[in-house]
Scaffold this active site. Structure first.
Site, PDB file in Angstrom:
ATOM      1  N   ASN A  32      38.483  77.293  35.163  1.00  0.00           N
ATOM      2  CA  ASN A  32      39.061  77.625  35.862  1.00  0.00           C
ATOM      3  C   ASN A  32      37.998  78.940  36.301  1.00  0.00           C
ATOM      4  O   ASN A  32      37.723  79.917  35.248  1.00  0.00           O
ATOM      5  CB  ASN A  32      41.041  78.014  36.152  1.00  0.00           C
TER       6      ASN A  32
ATOM      7  N   ILE B 279      40.021  81.670  38.979  1.00  0.00           N
ATOM      8  CA  ILE B 279      40.617  81.819  40.666  1.00  0.00           C
ATOM      9  C   ILE B 279      40.643  82.609  40.691  1.00  0.00           C
ATOM     10  O   ILE B 279      40.255  83.300  42.187  1.00  0.00           O
ATOM     11  CB  ILE B 279      42.138  81.877  39.726  1.00  0.00           C
ATOM     12  N   GLY B 280      40.231  83.712  40.452  1.00  0.00           N
ATOM     13  CA  GLY B 280      39.408  85.205  40.315  1.00  0.00           C
ATOM     14  C   GLY B 280      40.469  86.413  40.678  1.00  0.00           C
ATOM     15  O   GLY B 280      40.440  87.467  41.155  1.00  0.00           O
TER      16      GLY B 280
ATOM     17  N   ASN C 252      45.955  92.388  31.213  1.00  0.00           N
ATOM     18  CA  ASN C 252      44.837  91.378  31.143  1.00  0.00           C
ATOM     19  C   ASN C 252      43.705  92.326  31.655  1.00  0.00           C
ATOM     20  O   ASN C 252      43.191  92.993  32.078  1.00  0.00           O
ATOM     21  CB  ASN C 252      45.019  90.301  31.964  1.00  0.00           C
TER      22      ASN C 252
ATOM     23  N   CYS D  91      38.173  91.917  31.951  1.00  0.00           N
ATOM     24  CA  CYS D  91      38.128  93.026  34.119  1.00  0.00           C
ATOM     25  C   CYS D  91      37.203  93.428  33.738  1.00  0.00           C
ATOM     26  O   CYS D  91      37.130  93.970  33.146  1.00  0.00           O
ATOM     27  CB  CYS D  91      39.821  93.471  34.320  1.00  0.00           C
TER      28      CYS D  91
ATOM     29  N   ASN E  51      42.344  84.864  25.810  1.00  0.00           N
ATOM     30  CA  ASN E  51      42.418  84.500  27.079  1.00  0.00           C
ATOM     31  C   ASN E  51      41.614  83.880  26.905  1.00  0.00           C
ATOM     32  O   ASN E  51      41.000  82.920  26.083  1.00  0.00           O
ATOM     33  CB  ASN E  51      41.723  86.048  27.802  1.00  0.00           C
ATOM     34  N   THR E  52      40.890  82.720  27.961  1.00  0.00           N
ATOM     35  CA  THR E  52      40.310  82.158  27.941  1.00  0.00           C
ATOM     36  C   THR E  52      38.678  82.545  27.682  1.00  0.00           C
ATOM     37  O   THR E  52      38.310  83.948  27.577  1.00  0.00           O
ATOM     38  CB  THR E  52      39.819  81.852  29.235  1.00  0.00           C
TER      39      THR E  52
ATOM     40  N   GLY F 119      50.006  76.952  28.368  1.00  0.00           N
ATOM     41  CA  GLY F 119      49.603  77.091  29.778  1.00  0.00           C
ATOM     42  C   GLY F 119      49.008  75.942  30.366  1.00  0.00           C
ATOM     43  O   GLY F 119      49.282  75.311  31.381  1.00  0.00           O
TER      44      GLY F 119
END
Lengths: 321, 288
Positions: free
Chosen positions: A72, A74-75, A130, A133, A195-196, A268
């Site tokens: 994904n 999504i941004g 998160n 970033c 996280n991913t 998730g």
């Protein structure tokens, strides 16, 4: 025998009724699944990543299935922290389940500002940072890949809020342990891992990447061994609770993550296939504790970790020839 | 009806065109609780590799028999899994999902336009409209005669007009080229198909008012505030409604995977604000 104690203390007063949470980005703001999911039975809800200003997110396509997982990008589409508070906090305040607001930013100041606006809001039980970033102040390098930057943003947020603070680790690093230690030293109450994983998929024509953003984050069962390894590593180097996430689709996965030191687990991607899975895992974990005859699920935590080196034994002295 | 998880049973499965399947499922909750334009999110049984559900338009819904149908092309391992289902097999579906087509109560003549698999998106509206005593013309475009949706699967009352790229049957050319012949007759139009087709239809619809001098539906008391993007009113008043497609994750509005760009500058979730949009709600040139 009464049902086993499933409650989990993540620190600073954040006590979850059970260790099964739903992961940020997969459960919206908790309301989207309507009657299909009994939200009051979840251990916690991590809401969609929230930023200071509204973000429209990345161009499409944003998701695609991959073997045993999905990508994904999504941004961080979200309406901004003020709109999130105005629209959802009132609903959250009426729930038994704690809502942890996932926070993202492009600078330390961004994170601090978002967190300050969440401070004292009824319905907000905690913060999950998160940090995967780009840090505009450091040339766009992610906070999550550098112990110094990760520690700095954690410390700044820690100074700005008394809310329980989780920080979410990225797997896209060489050695996650120094980063985890820096975050713990900077005052985080708990860690979320992971996280991913960064990945790409190609368009059917093979003339370009499939996702509009080129890169996406890989999630789902495909990443579970990576998550398990990182939780295994991190839980041995920090003293704060670790919340595991990565490819949970059944009770065995929950038990695996507990065994490598996690005190709670986030579900998730599997929610997309089976929205009722998280609540069912709560029931299955309760049954598992009963089957084993244990009073608390905590006895399942850390069983696969190597023993910690204790104080030097004095026994050897007696037997020295 | 609000969405729910429904256990359905396959009762029939047919390859109606090369690589295209029509499957019938016993699902009384969905057959009576859904509206034309809505969809279901169906779970595959192969959870080892396929982690996402598959969205399907509700192709037809028959409350009398409790049967819904889906129509799909085999494009990967998920759709292939569905083709291996046999009568009696069960499939769990989440639905009904999304917002339906909204027909203005005053509309008598409906123009349906489908490109290829887009038939699945508008097919149930033909039934719904005929049940309400409306006249339906269905324009259908495909590559060639072998890909043309069988007329035997449509209600007798539908006027069925075909265009093929190679001219092997019907009009030679794009289905959009047929639209000008009907735009005066039609009170409203409803389309599903490839994005370029829908964008071309949106351009035609945009110029229609000037060409025909017709009043905008629902604006008899003058131009008021524009309707909220995604609202029922916005769709009901639109001459052209389109059913959009996008790669989908959760299908309930949680993951924000399936967005398209709205003319209001805000991404719109195909699963929640859509899949049916008024043509003027979609930012066709945005590149999203």
């Amino acid at each position: 025998m009464s049902p086993a104690d499933l409650s989990v203390d993540l620190g600073r007063g954040l006590v979850l009724p059970n260790p099964i949470l739903v992961a940020s980005g997969t459960f919206g703001y908790g309301i989207e699944y309507g009657d299909v999911v009994e939200v009051d039975r979840l251990g916690g809800i991590c809401c969609k990543g929230t930023t200071l200003q509204p973000r429209i997110g990345n161009i499409t396509p944003r998701v695609t299935e991959t073997p045993g997982g999905m990508l994904n990008s999504i941004g961080l589409q979200n309406p901004g922290v003020d709109a999130v508070v105005a629209k959802y906090a009132g609903t959250w305040a009426g729930w038994k389940t704690p809502v942890i607001v996932n926070v993202a930013g492009e600078s330390v100041e961004d994170y601090v500002e978002v967190v300050q606006r969440l401070e004292g809001v009824s319905g907000v039980a905690g913060i999950e940072l998160n940090i995967s970033c780009p840090n505009v102040g450091r040339g766009g390098l992610q906070f999550a890949i550098d112990a110094g930057a990760a520690g700095e943003v954690t410390a700044a947020v820690r100074r700005a809020t008394d809310l329980p603070l989780l920080v979410k680790l990225s797997p896209n690093v060489g050695d996650v342990r120094p980063i985890a230690r820096a975050i713990a030293d900077a005052g985080a109450d708990a860690l979320t891992a992971i996280n991913t994983l960064s990945g790409i998929a190609l368009a059917p024509s093979r003339r370009k990447p499939l996702l509009g953003n080129i890169y996406g984050g890989l999630s789902g069962p495909a990443i579970k061994p990576v998550a398990l390894r990182i939780v295994y590593e991190v839980s041995q180097v920090v003293d704060i609770p670790v919340v595991a996430i990565g490819g949970v689709t059944e009770l065995a996965d929950v038990l695996d993550f507990l065994a490598v030191g996690a005190v709670a687990v986030q579900v998730g991607t599997a929610i997309f296939a089976d929205p009722t899975l998280p609540v069912r895992l709560v029931d299955e974990l309760t049954d598992e504790c009963e089957r084993r005859g244990i009073a608390s699920y905590a006895e399942l935590v850390g069983t696969a970790l190597p023993p910690k080196p204790g104080a030097p034994s004095s026994k050897g002295v007696e037997y020295r020839p | 009806m609000t969405m729910r998880l429904v256990r359905t049973e396959l009762v029939d499965s047919r390859e109606i065109l090369p690589g295209q399947w029509l499957q019938s499922f016993l699902a009384p909750e969905l057959s009576s609780g859904s509206r034309a334009g809505q969809f279901v999110h169906a779970r595959t049984g192969d959870l080892s590799g396929l982690v996402l559900r598959r969205p399907f338009s509700i192709n037809t819904a028959d409350p009398a028999t409790g049967v819904i149908t889906i129509h799909f092309r085999t494009i990967g391992r998920g759709t292939e899994w569905f083709t291996r289902l046999r009568p009696g097999d069960t499939v769990e579906m989440l639905g009904p999902l999304g917002r339906p087509f909204e027909v203005d109560p005053r509309s008598r003549h409906l123009l349906l336009i489908a490109g290829g698999l887009g038939m699945a998106g508008v097919r149930s509206l033909a039934d719904e409209a005929i049940n309400h005593g409306r006249q339906v013309t269905l324009l259908f475009g495909a590559a060639s005669a072998r890909d043309v949706y069988p007329s035997s699967l449509l209600p007798d009352e539908v006027e069925y007009v075909i265009a093929t790229d190679d001219g092997s049957v019907g009009h030679k050319g794009f289905v959009t080229e047929l639209v000008p012949d009907y735009e005066g007759w039609a009170d409203q139009a409803f389309a599903c198909g490839p994005a370029p087709m829908l964008a071309a239809l949106a351009r035609i619809a945009e110029g229609r008012r000037e060409r025909l001098g017709v009043a905008k539906l629902g604006r008899k008391r003058g131009v008021g505030k524009p309707d909220v993007v995604g609202s029922t009113a916005a769709r009901r008043k639109a001459f052209l409604q389109v059913s959009m497609e996008q790669n989908m994750g959760c299908a309930v509005g949680a993951c924000l995977g399936c967005v398209i760009m709205g003319t209001n500058g805000v991404p719109q979730r195909v699963c929640r604000e859509g899949p049916v949009f008024a043509a003027e709600e979609v930012a066709w040139e945005s590149g999203w």
